[in-house]
Design an enzyme around this catalytic site. Structure first.
Site, PDB file in Angstrom:
ATOM      1  N   GLU A 239       0.877  -1.176   0.000  1.00 31.73           N
ATOM      2  CA  GLU A 239       0.000   0.000   0.000  1.00 31.73           C
ATOM      3  C   GLU A 239       0.909   1.220   0.000  1.00 31.73           C
ATOM      4  O   GLU A 239       1.441   1.608   1.037  1.00 31.73           O
ATOM      5  CB  GLU A 239      -0.920  -0.021   1.222  1.00 31.73           C
ATOM      6  CG  GLU A 239      -1.891  -1.193   1.248  1.00 31.73           C
ATOM      7  CD  GLU A 239      -2.885  -1.170   0.113  1.00 31.73           C
ATOM      8  OE1 GLU A 239      -3.106  -0.084  -0.476  1.00 31.73           O
ATOM      9  OE2 GLU A 239      -3.444  -2.233  -0.214  1.00 31.73           O
ATOM     10  N   CYS A 273      -1.866   9.445   2.504  1.00 31.59           N
ATOM     11  CA  CYS A 273      -1.426   8.872   1.225  1.00 31.59           C
ATOM     12  C   CYS A 273      -2.410   9.122   0.096  1.00 31.59           C
ATOM     13  O   CYS A 273      -2.030   9.123  -1.072  1.00 31.59           O
ATOM     14  CB  CYS A 273      -1.177   7.368   1.370  1.00 31.59           C
ATOM     15  SG  CYS A 273      -2.632   6.414   1.838  1.00 31.59           S
TER      16      CYS A 273
END
Length: 495
Positions: A239, A273
């Site tokens: 991720e 993010c």
């Protein structure tokens, strides 16, 4: 080594028969990380993590940990990122609790055999997919949301019946310490150990053999994780992140669009993010976008964000210096002030930015929002496609049906990203039914709810035949003749 391990707050005064057995068998020359992984593997091999009742019990204990230790978690996040207790609950623990609740409720359904479509050759057989645990999973968490992005994969690992070694980020040191000290009081200590430490400890963990590695962080470290995993042919979930674009159509309601963008960008001081990394818009609306964002910054964080309790801080001095260096060569339209002693950087908007600007060369991961002007959606798409595939792509277009379909459909059809969100930011992360993950440079694999369960399971193909009706199988046995084929299929006519 024995003394060193037992001094660790996560393991002291804990009777661990399997741990001592591994010491006896392999001696004390093994590293702490080796011993922890060996202990988790031996615990997994007993089969104790497989029964659904056990998994549900551990998940409920994890929920109890979050509930009972809410104050400890909030205090740690306050020290790490200057977040308030309410902000921590909203962005860290609330989603975790929801994820656990869904897993507990749906686990029996997820873990059940999944029948598949049969063919003529298998019409009388049992044909299904059986989800099975992979084994021992390594979870390497990130510091920006130290609880959510570390424990959500753990929920999936537990639900899937795995053992899991949890490595919280050393950068968010206060959260890591609380996790190390308190989590073993709630979860099985052999199956779900917490290993703290820095680069050397992480490197030592990556030398061990795991059955899956789940890493959340940046693409540079992601490549190193993948390289280490390749030595053991270990599958990975990465991720990562990248520069998530945000295209604003000129006909959109700018007040609403900029309000949502401002929230999405500056929450957690831009250290998200999936935060909109930069804006793409036509030159004719650039100044209006700046002014609307200016109003929103004042509304959300007052005229002095530095003194406002709901505005966070950069995690440490190194990241502060990195983010500040990205301002070089850009025109500041809003903000730009900072205080290194507090790791404070004001909400900042940069205008007239180009693709070659320094701020456009890497993921910002801080409270800087560049605006790049383009002639319209076609040039925006070209700009996006010339760069690495982003983790998220945001599109703001008017609610007018024709225009909305035109813009959104075009962007969906002609770009690639981990996720696409129209007319909002970040919120897709909260939808458990949606897979969360990247594509290309922004990540590999996905999680959340059943997507996480499947990611950390082996979906085993199962076909169960009976020993009767042997004549029906005659076609496959030699000799292979046209007559036998015709007789078996009943469909092929030959001259």
């Amino acid at each position: 080594m024995l003394g060193v391990v037992l001094e660790s707050s996560a393991y002291s005064n804990i009777p661990c028969p399997l741990f001592y057995q591994s010491l006896t068998q392999y001696g004390s020359s093994m590293s702490r990380e080796q011993l922890v992984v060996e202990r988790a593997r031996r615990a997994f091999q007993t089969g104790m993590s497989k029964p659904l009742k056990f998994r549900v019990h551990q998940l409920k204990n994890l929920h109890r940990f979050i509930t009972e230790r809410r104050k400890d978690i909030a205090d740690a996040v306050k020290k790490d990122l200057n977040k308030t207790e309410h902000s921590t609950e909203l962005f860290e623990t609330l989603g975790l609790e929801g994820e656990i609740d869904v897993a507990v409720e749906r686990l029996a359904e997820w873990a059940a055999p999944r029948p598949v479509e049969k063919s003529l050759l298998t019409i009388l057989d049992e044909v299904y997919i059986q989800p099975e645990p992979l084994g021992v999973v390594l979870i390497i968490g990130a510091w920006n949301y130290p609880w959510a992005v570390t424990l959500q994969p753990l929920v999936a690992a537990i639900a899937a019946g795995n053992a899991a070694v949890v490595k919280p980020s050393e950068v968010s040191s206060h959260s890591a310490k609380v996790m190390e000290e308190l989590l073993p009081l709630y979860l099985d200590k052999e199956l779900y150990p917490v290993v703290c430490g820095g680069v050397s400890e992480t490197q030592e963990l990556l030398r061990q053999r795991f059955d899956h590695i789940f890493y959340t962080g940046n693409s540079t470290v992601g490549k190193l994780v993948m390289e280490a995993a390749a030595r053991h042919l270990t599958p990975v979930t990465l991720e990562l992140g990248g520069k998530s674009p945000c295209y604003i159509d000129k006909d959109v309601d700018l007040r609403v669009a900029c309000r949502r963008i401002t929230w999405g960008k500056f929450v957690n001081c831009g250290q998200t993010c999936i935060a909109p990394d930069y804006i793409l818009c036509e030159p004719s609306i650039q100044d209006r976008v700046v002014e609307e964002i200016r109003k929103c910054i004042t509304e959300f964080y007052t005229d002095d964000p530095k003194t406002f309790e709901d505005y966070g801080r950069i995690i440490n001095q190194r990241h502060f210096q990195r983010v500040m260096s990205l301002l070089e060569g850009s025109t500041v339209a809003i903000g730009g002030d900072s205080d290194q002693s507090q790791c404070y950087i004001a909400p900042t908007v940069l205008k007239d930015v180009t693709g070659g600007s320094k701020v456009m060369q890497e993921e910002i991961f801080g409270p800087l929002l560049p605006i790049v002007t383009v002639s319209g959606v076609d040039e925006a798409i070209q700009f996006i496609n010339e760069r690495e595939k982003p983790l998220a792509l945001y599109v703001f277009s008017p609610d007018n049906k024709v225009k909305t379909i035109e813009v959104k459909s075009k962007v969906i059809a002609e770009t690639s990203s981990g996720a696409l969100v129209a007319n909002d930011c970040l919120v897709h992360f909260t939808v458990s039914a949606l897979p969360f993950g990247g594509v290309g440079n922004s990540g590999i694999g996905r999680y959340h709810s059943q997507h996480g369960f499947d990611q950390l399971s082996h979906l085993r193909a199962c076909l169960i035949k009976k020993l009767n009706l042997e004549d029906a199988n005659a076609m496959r046995y030699p000799p292979h003749t046209a007559k036998k084929l015709d007789h078996s299929t009943g469909q092929i006519n030959r001259p």
